[in-house]
Design a protein around this motif. Structure first.
Motif, PDB file in Angstrom:
ATOM      1  N   GLN A 163       0.834  -1.182   0.000  1.00 58.19           N
ATOM      2  CA  GLN A 163       0.000   0.000   0.000  1.00 58.19           C
ATOM      3  C   GLN A 163       0.877   1.243   0.000  1.00 58.19           C
ATOM      4  OE1 GLN A 163      -2.762  -0.264   3.191  1.00 58.19           O
ATOM      5  NE2 GLN A 163      -3.634   1.723   2.769  1.00 58.19           N
ATOM      6  N   GLN A 164       1.867   1.212   0.891  1.00 53.71           N
ATOM      7  CA  GLN A 164       2.749   2.360   0.997  1.00 53.71           C
ATOM      8  C   GLN A 164       3.542   2.535  -0.291  1.00 53.71           C
ATOM      9  OE1 GLN A 164       4.992   1.657   4.504  1.00 53.71           O
ATOM     10  NE2 GLN A 164       3.592   2.798   5.797  1.00 53.71           N
ATOM     11  N   ALA A 165       3.995   1.392  -0.824  1.00 51.60           N
ATOM     12  CA  ALA A 165       4.780   1.463  -2.045  1.00 51.60           C
ATOM     13  C   ALA A 165       3.920   2.025  -3.175  1.00 51.60           C
ATOM     14  CB  ALA A 165       5.290   0.075  -2.408  1.00 51.60           C
ATOM     15  N   ASP A 166       2.672   1.548  -3.257  1.00 51.01           N
ATOM     16  CA  ASP A 166       1.761   2.045  -4.280  1.00 51.01           C
ATOM     17  C   ASP A 166       1.585   3.549  -4.144  1.00 51.01           C
ATOM     18  OD1 ASP A 166       1.494  -0.387  -5.307  1.00 51.01           O
ATOM     19  OD2 ASP A 166      -0.532  -0.786  -4.542  1.00 51.01           O
ATOM     20  N   ALA A 167       1.346   3.965  -2.884  1.00 49.09           N
ATOM     21  CA  ALA A 167       1.148   5.390  -2.624  1.00 49.09           C
ATOM     22  C   ALA A 167       2.383   6.164  -3.057  1.00 49.09           C
ATOM     23  CB  ALA A 167       0.873   5.615  -1.146  1.00 49.09           C
ATOM     24  N   HIS A 168       3.536   5.590  -2.715  1.00 47.98           N
ATOM     25  CA  HIS A 168       4.791   6.256  -3.046  1.00 47.98           C
ATOM     26  C   HIS A 168       4.946   6.407  -4.544  1.00 47.98           C
ATOM     27  CE1 HIS A 168       9.008   7.307  -2.927  1.00 47.98           C
ATOM     28  NE2 HIS A 168       9.238   6.325  -3.791  1.00 47.98           N
ATOM     29  N   TRP A 169       4.710   5.287  -5.253  1.00 47.67           N
ATOM     30  CA  TRP A 169       4.887   5.337  -6.697  1.00 47.67           C
ATOM     31  C   TRP A 169       3.876   6.244  -7.349  1.00 47.67           C
ATOM     32  CZ3 TRP A 169       9.298   4.639  -8.307  1.00 47.67           C
ATOM     33  CH2 TRP A 169      10.136   3.667  -7.769  1.00 47.67           C
ATOM     34  N   LYS A 170       2.678   6.274  -6.767  1.00 50.16           N
ATOM     35  CA  LYS A 170       1.647   7.151  -7.307  1.00 50.16           C
ATOM     36  C   LYS A 170       2.105   8.604  -7.184  1.00 50.16           C
ATOM     37  CE  LYS A 170      -3.264   8.080  -6.931  1.00 50.16           C
ATOM     38  NZ  LYS A 170      -4.335   8.140  -5.944  1.00 50.16           N
ATOM     39  N   GLU A 171       2.669   8.898  -6.025  1.00 55.17           N
ATOM     40  CA  GLU A 171       3.145  10.248  -5.786  1.00 55.17           C
ATOM     41  C   GLU A 171       4.246  10.612  -6.782  1.00 55.17           C
ATOM     42  OE1 GLU A 171       5.074  12.406  -1.980  1.00 55.17           O
ATOM     43  OE2 GLU A 171       3.498  10.932  -1.593  1.00 55.17           O
ATOM     44  N   VAL A 172       5.164   9.647  -6.930  1.00 60.16           N
ATOM     45  CA  VAL A 172       6.261   9.879  -7.863  1.00 60.16           C
ATOM     46  C   VAL A 172       5.722  10.131  -9.263  1.00 60.16           C
ATOM     47  CG1 VAL A 172       8.161   8.719  -9.060  1.00 60.16           C
ATOM     48  CG2 VAL A 172       7.981   8.592  -6.578  1.00 60.16           C
ATOM     49  N   ARG A 173       4.738   9.297  -9.632  1.00 56.98           N
ATOM     50  CA  ARG A 173       4.160   9.426 -10.964  1.00 56.98           C
ATOM     51  C   ARG A 173       3.491  10.787 -11.132  1.00 56.98           C
ATOM     52  NH1 ARG A 173       1.713   4.614 -10.828  1.00 56.98           N
ATOM     53  NH2 ARG A 173      -0.299   5.555 -10.322  1.00 56.98           N
ATOM     54  N   GLU A 174       2.764  11.168 -10.085  1.00 59.40           N
ATOM     55  CA  GLU A 174       2.062  12.448 -10.152  1.00 59.40           C
ATOM     56  C   GLU A 174       3.036  13.609 -10.265  1.00 59.40           C
ATOM     57  OE1 GLU A 174      -0.447  12.378  -6.770  1.00 59.40           O
ATOM     58  OE2 GLU A 174      -2.067  11.326  -7.806  1.00 59.40           O
ATOM     59  N   GLN A 175       4.110  13.472  -9.490  1.00 57.02           N
ATOM     60  CA  GLN A 175       5.110  14.531  -9.549  1.00 57.02           C
ATOM     61  C   GLN A 175       5.697  14.632 -10.946  1.00 57.02           C
ATOM     62  OE1 GLN A 175       7.980  13.799  -6.538  1.00 57.02           O
ATOM     63  NE2 GLN A 175       6.809  14.843  -4.944  1.00 57.02           N
ATOM     64  N   ARG A 176       5.983  13.461 -11.494  1.00 58.87           N
ATOM     65  CA  ARG A 176       6.572  13.454 -12.819  1.00 58.87           C
ATOM     66  C   ARG A 176       5.591  14.032 -13.836  1.00 58.87           C
ATOM     67  NH1 ARG A 176       9.128   8.029 -13.604  1.00 58.87           N
ATOM     68  NH2 ARG A 176       6.984   7.415 -13.968  1.00 58.87           N
ATOM     69  N   GLU A 177       4.346  13.652 -13.684  1.00 61.25           N
ATOM     70  CA  GLU A 177       3.324  14.166 -14.586  1.00 61.25           C
ATOM     71  C   GLU A 177       3.186  15.671 -14.459  1.00 61.25           C
ATOM     72  OE1 GLU A 177      -0.118  11.888 -13.741  1.00 61.25           O
ATOM     73  OE2 GLU A 177       0.558  10.182 -14.942  1.00 61.25           O
ATOM     74  N   ALA A 178       3.225  16.110 -13.175  1.00 59.09           N
ATOM     75  CA  ALA A 178       3.098  17.542 -12.943  1.00 59.09           C
ATOM     76  C   ALA A 178       4.252  18.281 -13.606  1.00 59.09           C
ATOM     77  CB  ALA A 178       3.084  17.830 -11.439  1.00 59.09           C
ATOM     78  N   ARG A 179       5.438  17.710 -13.471  1.00 62.58           N
ATOM     79  CA  ARG A 179       6.622  18.327 -14.088  1.00 62.58           C
ATOM     80  C   ARG A 179       6.463  18.367 -15.603  1.00 62.58           C
ATOM     81  NH1 ARG A 179       9.987  15.928 -10.436  1.00 62.58           N
ATOM     82  NH2 ARG A 179      10.383  14.161 -11.811  1.00 62.58           N
ATOM     83  N   GLU A 180       5.997  17.222 -16.127  1.00 65.65           N
ATOM     84  CA  GLU A 180       5.819  17.110 -17.565  1.00 65.65           C
ATOM     85  C   GLU A 180       4.785  18.130 -18.047  1.00 65.65           C
ATOM     86  OE1 GLU A 180       7.413  15.540 -19.633  1.00 65.65           O
ATOM     87  OE2 GLU A 180       6.172  15.354 -21.449  1.00 65.65           O
ATOM     88  N   GLU A 181       3.734  18.261 -17.256  1.00 63.84           N
ATOM     89  CA  GLU A 181       2.659  19.165 -17.627  1.00 63.84           C
ATOM     90  C   GLU A 181       3.156  20.610 -17.638  1.00 63.84           C
ATOM     91  OE1 GLU A 181      -1.239  17.626 -16.481  1.00 63.84           O
ATOM     92  OE2 GLU A 181      -1.393  19.551 -15.448  1.00 63.84           O
TER      93      GLU A 181
END
Lengths: 126, 557
Positions: free
Chosen positions: B361-379
């Motif tokens: 769960q924590q790992a999922d949350a972590h990766w989700k956050e990472v993904r979101e951050q990356r997406e935000a950066r990309e955006e």
């Protein structure tokens, strides 16, 4: 082979049965039992009896009651419980079998000894 | 002379060499040396039987038998019980190791005693004890010296040196030894410490020896003066405190993690079941994660502490066995140890079992956050791109993203286009508009753009000072589309060599992405700038889709 050791092992094996036997007729206290066992040369040191009595009591084969003594400390008079009598009967059976087997074995071996041949010789001489 | 008072054996001093003992309410006169031997014997009996079930009762029985024999002596006319009498009594009843007829060892001991009556010269395996007579602090070094046959003073010096050199680590080792190694209490212990055979004669000697030494020691104590005795008392007190502290520490170190583990287990089980039952709603998630997470991490900590303690205790046991104290490891404590090991295993497995999903769960949350951050950066990068190209975001409400990639009509994955995604799952709430302002020469222009949408509303528009014109984006969805259809037709008409055309045809695995080209005409007056762009909501405010895209704006005269 150590004969003394074997003898002591045999005595040790008999001890429990003999204690129960002694108590069949009437209750007794430790020193009485010791006196009888010593006479029969079943124990060497008296202390051996106490752990045994304690174990038999804990196993429910024996029970005891306190009686005052005219001299010395009060005495524990041990009696056989119903369970004790039952296991004594069982041991009786086992002993009889054992005694029979041993005697039988002895009789067989006695027949085969050179003594018998001597007997034959003496007979033939007659 | 100081004497220990036993349960049924009390002493009152009468003469210099004779004392009176009280055995089960009857008083008997006994010589002092005989008393020492007798009380030592009875202590040994108690010690010996203390380890087995009903041992106290057996010891009482034997003590009673001793009283009986003493009473017989008195009846026989003996005034005061002598050493010989006591020796006779002990011989009659038997030494503790002779009495216990249950195990093989005792038989060997009895035989050994019989075959070697001289005793003293026979060496047995030594047992490590703390030496009670030659001690400075706890008698550890003195005992060790006795064990390895070395002079205690030199060994002491060595230990002090070691203590200095090892920056005090040796002190800890010393304290641990103090706690772990038992003191030689009984005459039997003392004989074992010296590796001497334990039998009647050696024991008698030892008892008398100790009695003599006790007298000498007390005399010497007086001679050494007050200061020395004070120092000794102080040291003894400090030693006792340290020992108690260590014991307490060890016990706490075991009990605390065990309790912690137990608590964690309950929390985990409780948390898990109520979670399963569904009493935790979304609002209670913090509660769940707080208790669950904490229980798991504390359980881990407790497990590790407990593991260390267990390892330590196990090592201790091995150490004790190696110095000849194997029997001191009682059955009960062994069971306790195994119980603790089992608890440790069960709880750590449970913790692990609970931690793994949590970790996921924590790992999922972590990766989700990472993904979101990356997406935000990309955006942000794409938004920058948008502005770089002169596009101006007019409104951006309930909208996810500014641009899209990967679905451009030419099939080029890196190409970007204007795209808005409705942030509500059902659609219909977005409000997104992007436009460009250009200063152009007056005249009539044609504005074309590639667009697509999955709902009514989007339009491409152009504004001048004269007014506003717009063309609605046809609802094509995200497959096919005019651009793709035309390309397919042209491609089929023999223009296979056109690379752009091939890209369009093959886009989306040959299905197209739904792009359509729209155009509108706009008159630009002399004094006006031209604003043009795309928005998802028409002038009437209609928007029924979830996503729209626009790209490839062209302005032709």
């Amino acid at each position: 082979m150590n004969v003394e050791n074997t003898k002591s092992q045999m005595r040790k094996g008999m001890l429990e049965y003999c204690v129960l036997l002694l108590l069949r007729r009437r209750p007794a206290y430790a020193s009485e039992i010791i006196a009888r066992l010593k006479k029969a040369e079943l124990i060497v040191v008296e202390g051996t009896l106490y752990p045994l009595l304690s174990r038999l009591k804990n196993d429910g084969l024996l029970d005891y009651s306190w009686q005052e003594s005219t001299q010395g400390p009060p005495r524990k008079y041990y009696t056989l419980t119903a369970e004790g009598i039952a296991s004594l009967d069982e041991l009786d059976g086992a002993w009889n079998e054992l005694a029979y087997t041993v005697n039988h074995l002895k009789a067989e071996t006695v027949q085969a000894t050179p003594c018998d041949e001597e007997n034959h010789l003496s007979e033939s001489q007659n | 002379m100081k004497k220990t008072i036993y349960q049924n054996l009390k002493i009152e001093r009468t003469m210099k060499k004779s004392v009176t003992i009280n055995l089960f309410g009857v008083l008997y006169a006994i010589d002092e040396d005989a008393y020492v031997l007798l009380s030592g014997y009875l202590t040994d009996i108690r010690h010996h039987f203390a380890r087995q079930e009903g041992g106290e009762e057996i010891a009482d029985d034997i003590e009673r038998r001793v009283a009986e024999l003493v009473a017989e002596l008195q009846t026989g006319g003996v005034q005061s019980v002598t050493l010989e009498h006591v020796e006779q009594i002990i011989k009659q009843i038997g030494r503790p190791e002779e009495v216990d007829g249950n195990d093989e060892k005792s038989a060997a001991a009895t035989l050994g005693a019989g075959s070697a009556p001289a005793g003293q010269s026979v060496q047995m395996r030594k047992k490590l004890f703390r030496h009670p007579d030659d001690k400075l602090l706890g008698g550890v070094v003195a005992g060790l010296a006795c064990y390895i046959d070395f002079d205690s003073t030199w060994l002491r010096l060595l230990v002090v040196l070691l203590g200095v050199c090892s920056w005090g680590t040796a002190v800890l080792v010393y304290l641990a030894c103090w706690v772990v190694i038992p003191r030689a209490v009984t005459p039997e212990d003392r004989l074992r410490m010296q590796g001497r055979l334990v039998n009647l004669s050696t024991l008698g000697d030892e008892i008398l020896d100790v009695a003599g030494r006790a007298g000498v020691n007390s005399d010497m104590g007086r001679a050494r003066g007050l200061l020395h005795s004070w120092i000794e008392k102080l040291l003894r007190g400090v030693g006792l405190l340290l020992r108690m502290g260590l014991y307490t520490f060890l016990v706490l170190l075991t009990v605390f993690p065990l309790l912690l583990l137990l608590g964690c287990m309950m929390l985990l089980v409780g948390g898990y079941t109520s979670w399963q039952i569904g009493r935790f709603g979304a609002d209670d998630a913090w509660f769940f994660s707080f208790f669950f997470g904490n229980a798991v991490s504390w359980g881990m900590v407790a497990s590790v502490i407990l593991l260390l303690v267990l390892l330590f205790v196990g090592a201790l046991h091995l150490f004790l066995r190696s110095i000849g104290h194997g029997s001191d490891w009682k059955r009960s404590s062994r069971n306790l140890w195994w119980g603790a090991v089992t608890t440790f295993l069960v709880t750590s497995l449970l913790c692990l079992a609970c931690y793994l999903p949590l970790y996921h769960q924590q790992a999922d949350a972590h990766w989700k956050e990472v993904r979101e951050q990356r997406e935000a950066r990309e955006e942000q990068r794409l938004y920058g791109l948008l502005q770089q190209r002169g596009w101006n975001v007019v409104t951006h409400e309930h909208t996810e993203g500014y641009v899209g990639t990967r679905q451009f009509f030419t099939g080029r994955k890196s190409a970007w286009y204007i795209e808005g995604r409705d942030s509500s799952g059902t659609g219909g709430s977005m409000n997104y508009a992007v436009e460009k302002t250009e200063r152009v020469a007056p005249g009539t222009y044609t504005l074309t753009a590639a667009v697509r949408a999955d709902g009514d509303g989007p339009e491409v528009y152009a504004c001048t000072s004269k007014g506003r014109v717009a063309v609605a984006v046809p609802v094509t969805g995200f497959k096919g589309g005019d651009i793709w259809e035309q390309a397919v037709k042209q491609y089929g008409d023999g223009r296979q060599s056109d690379e752009v055309l091939r890209g369009i045809v093959n886009a989306n695995d040959g299905k197209g992405y739904g792009w359509t080209r729209v155009s509108l005409r706009v008159d630009v007056p002399a004094d006006s700038v031209l604003r043009y762009g795309v928005r998802n909501r028409s002038a009437a405010g209609v928007w029924t889709g979830k996503r729209f895209s626009a790209a490839d704006f062209r302005l032709d005269r």
